[in-house]
Scaffold this motif. Structure first.
Motif, PDB file in Angstrom:
ATOM      1  N   SER B 119      33.866 -45.201 -26.162  1.00 42.21           N
ATOM      2  CA  SER B 119      33.728 -44.457 -24.898  1.00 42.21           C
ATOM      3  C   SER B 119      34.471 -43.124 -24.970  1.00 42.21           C
ATOM      4  O   SER B 119      33.962 -42.104 -24.497  1.00 42.21           O
ATOM      5  CB  SER B 119      34.223 -45.295 -23.717  1.00 42.21           C
ATOM      6  N   ALA B 121      35.120 -41.443 -27.723  1.00 44.71           N
ATOM      7  CA  ALA B 121      34.386 -40.591 -28.674  1.00 44.71           C
ATOM      8  C   ALA B 121      33.176 -39.954 -27.987  1.00 44.71           C
ATOM      9  O   ALA B 121      32.968 -38.734 -28.078  1.00 44.71           O
ATOM     10  CB  ALA B 121      33.945 -41.421 -29.868  1.00 44.71           C
ATOM     11  N   VAL B 122      32.383 -40.772 -27.279  1.00 43.86           N
ATOM     12  CA  VAL B 122      31.194 -40.229 -26.602  1.00 43.86           C
ATOM     13  C   VAL B 122      31.614 -39.228 -25.529  1.00 43.86           C
ATOM     14  O   VAL B 122      31.025 -38.139 -25.415  1.00 43.86           O
ATOM     15  CB  VAL B 122      30.348 -41.374 -25.983  1.00 43.86           C
ATOM     16  N   SER B 123      32.643 -39.581 -24.765  1.00 48.14           N
ATOM     17  CA  SER B 123      33.117 -38.682 -23.716  1.00 48.14           C
ATOM     18  C   SER B 123      33.564 -37.339 -24.309  1.00 48.14           C
ATOM     19  O   SER B 123      33.276 -36.270 -23.745  1.00 48.14           O
ATOM     20  CB  SER B 123      34.274 -39.345 -22.956  1.00 48.14           C
ATOM     21  N   SER B 124      34.233 -37.399 -25.460  1.00 51.04           N
ATOM     22  CA  SER B 124      34.690 -36.163 -26.118  1.00 51.04           C
ATOM     23  C   SER B 124      33.496 -35.326 -26.568  1.00 51.04           C
ATOM     24  O   SER B 124      33.467 -34.108 -26.363  1.00 51.04           O
ATOM     25  CB  SER B 124      35.546 -36.485 -27.347  1.00 51.04           C
ATOM     26  N   ILE B 125      32.510 -35.988 -27.164  1.00 50.70           N
ATOM     27  CA  ILE B 125      31.337 -35.257 -27.671  1.00 50.70           C
ATOM     28  C   ILE B 125      30.577 -34.615 -26.509  1.00 50.70           C
ATOM     29  O   ILE B 125      30.199 -33.439 -26.569  1.00 50.70           O
ATOM     30  CB  ILE B 125      30.417 -36.205 -28.483  1.00 50.70           C
ATOM     31  N   VAL B 126      30.380 -35.395 -25.428  1.00 51.02           N
ATOM     32  CA  VAL B 126      29.634 -34.865 -24.277  1.00 51.02           C
ATOM     33  C   VAL B 126      30.410 -33.700 -23.635  1.00 51.02           C
ATOM     34  O   VAL B 126      29.823 -32.674 -23.276  1.00 51.02           O
ATOM     35  CB  VAL B 126      29.339 -35.979 -23.241  1.00 51.02           C
TER      36      VAL B 126
END
Lengths: 231, 262
Positions: B119, B121-126
């Motif tokens: 979560s 990692a995805v939050s950082s990418i988004v």
């Protein structure tokens, strides 16, 4: 080179730094996904986690973008873009950028950049030094008494949430405008309770996935009429 | 036994990779002011740095406090990534908690570690993507983002975020929640009326998060020892599942039903 806060080379430097940190995020995402599959976790749960995190992030990320726009008038785009993409937090960066009123030359610019960056030194290095020890401590607590380990984690989360609950009420002494965050908080809380009720009555599982992002967006939107009324 | 050894080695590797990536990221982030100096041929104005010393010192304390507070919540991979990408309390920590809650995994388990890391990692990418797009289209977006009518919405992300989260967590853990919530409400409301503003709250929050955490752990420990939180795990013949799970209110449920939350 002549001083320009929006120089192309600064954009290139920031772009490279952000690309490396994005690569770190992709590395950990792939690694943890594979680990999840390996230990027998349902792929649907893992995929849903990706979708939930992405949806959850959009509204707060747009508010971070607002911070970049605000800071860019004083510092150009590259520096706020960097500082708010990595380690930084809007509250700190705004305070740190306030060490000079107007940035007029390169010397002032690099000094402000240094203050904004150096403030995050502890956040950069302490987790690298203590992260392993803290995690091993948590494992020990769990091994010693599993039930208390569960309550301990709950207490950690609740401690943080209770502090932010108090923070929301931290402006009520300033007059009617100070109640806007409180009202937004309650709107968001009511929407969450309604989502829970709707889920129970209808069994629509998708509500579960997007309840919190829905609360965030409706809560934020409610601030507009509240501001017209009380602001 | 073999599986346990494998798990340990995975955890060890997480710490190793986390440290390597963390050091690379720190070196790159710290390089920006010095590269700017070299590019523009400028020197540091130590007067400005001196003015900022007090602010830096305050945030060094906040950084230390956040390390001890958020590291146990985020798991190993989530910690290394979360502290590099920042915006912890207003985005990464709530995002990870929400995803763990929704996935119905128990904190401190390997499943929770996986969900938390994913979560964050995805939050950082988004976040990176939103910010990159924002920077590219800044001239189109500025009038919208600086619109005075919309400004209150962007100023109230935290209340909107924690309102929803509070319902989920307080309804499930009300016994543990009552005392810290009352304490924090008193502290912030009284301080606001004394100062007549909200400025102190912004400073206080950095201190009150760890205070709230320590107070909650202390009060939960007392309740646990008195048996108010259900059966104790340190007594003979005790059940191993925490009792708080039976306290579900109307908040949405996790994927594993009764196994969600704590």
């Amino acid at each position: 080179m002549e001083f320009d806060m929006n120089s192309a080379i600064l954009f290139v430097i920031v772009g490279i730094i952000i690309a490396v940190i994005t690569a770190q995020a992709v590395f950990f995402l792939v690694r943890s996904y594979r680990r999840g599959v390996k230990i027998g976790m349902d792929k649907r749960v893992l995929n849903k986690t990706i979708a939930r995190s992405a949806v959850f992030t959009i509204a707060p990320a747009v508010s971070i973008l607002v911070g970049i726009v605000a800071l860019s008038q004083k510092l150009g785009l590259p520096l706020p873009w960097l500082r708010l993409s990595v380690i930084g937090s809007l509250s700190y960066e705004i305070v740190a950028a306030g060490v000079v009123e107007v940035v007029e030359n390169a010397s002032q610019y690099v000094s402000v950049a240094l203050v904004m960056t150096a403030g995050m030194l502890v956040s950069m290095f302490l987790p690298l030094i203590l992260g392993k020890k803290i995690h091993r401590g948590m494992v020990k607590i769990n091994q010693k008494d599993k039930v208390w380990g569960g309550h301990f984690m709950t207490a950690l989360f609740m401690g943080m949430i209770s502090a932010f609950l108090g923070y929301v009420f931290g402006g009520v002494g300033s007059g009617s405008a100070g109640w806007i965050p409180v009202l937004v908080f309650f709107v968001s809380a009511i929407v969450m309770a309604l989502c829970g009720l709707l889920l129970k009555k209808t069994g629509w599982k998708w509500i579960n996935d997007y309840a919190l992002p829905i609360c965030i967006v409706i809560g934020m939107a409610s601030a507009i009429p509240f501001n017209m009324w009380l602001g | 036994m073999k599986r346990q050894a494998k798990m340990r080695s995975f955890d060890d590797r997480t710490h190793l990779y986390g440290r390597i990536w963390g050091l690379v990221a720190a070196a790159l982030i710290l390089s920006y002011p010095f590269l700017s100096m070299a590019i523009f041929g400028a020197s540091i104005d130590w007067k400005i740095v001196g003015t900022g010393l007090g602010i830096m010192a305050m945030y060094w304390v906040v950084g230390a406090v956040e390390t001890f507070t958020y590291t146990p919540m985020l798991g190993s991979g989530g910690t290394y990534l979360g502290f590099v990408t920042g915006n912890l309390s207003n985005l990464k920590v709530p995002c990870a908690l929400n995803c763990m809650e929704q996935a119905g995994v128990k904190s401190g388990t390997e499943e929770a570690e996986v969900i938390s890391t994913m979560s964050i990692a995805v939050s950082s990418i988004v976040t990176m993507l939103v910010l990159v797009l924002g920077v590219i289209f800044i001239s189109f977006l500025t009038p919208v983002l600086e619109n005075e009518t919309l400004a209150p919405a962007f100023d109230n992300v935290l209340p909107a975020l924690f309102g929803g989260m509070a319902v989920v967590y307080i309804s499930k853990n009300w016994k543990i929640a009552v005392m810290p919530c009352v304490l924090m409400l008193l502290v912030f409301i009284i301080s606001s009326y004394i100062t007549g503003g909200s400025d102190l709250a912004s400073t206080l929050i950095g201190v009150m998060v760890p205070v709230g955490v320590l107070f909650t752990i202390g009060s939960a420990r007392v309740m646990y020892k008195k048996g108010w939180l259900g059966e104790r795990g340190d007594l003979p013949n005790a059940e191993t599942a925490p009792e708080g799970k039976a306290e579900n209110g109307d908040a949405p449920q996790g994927e594993n039903g009764e196994n969600k939350g704590e």
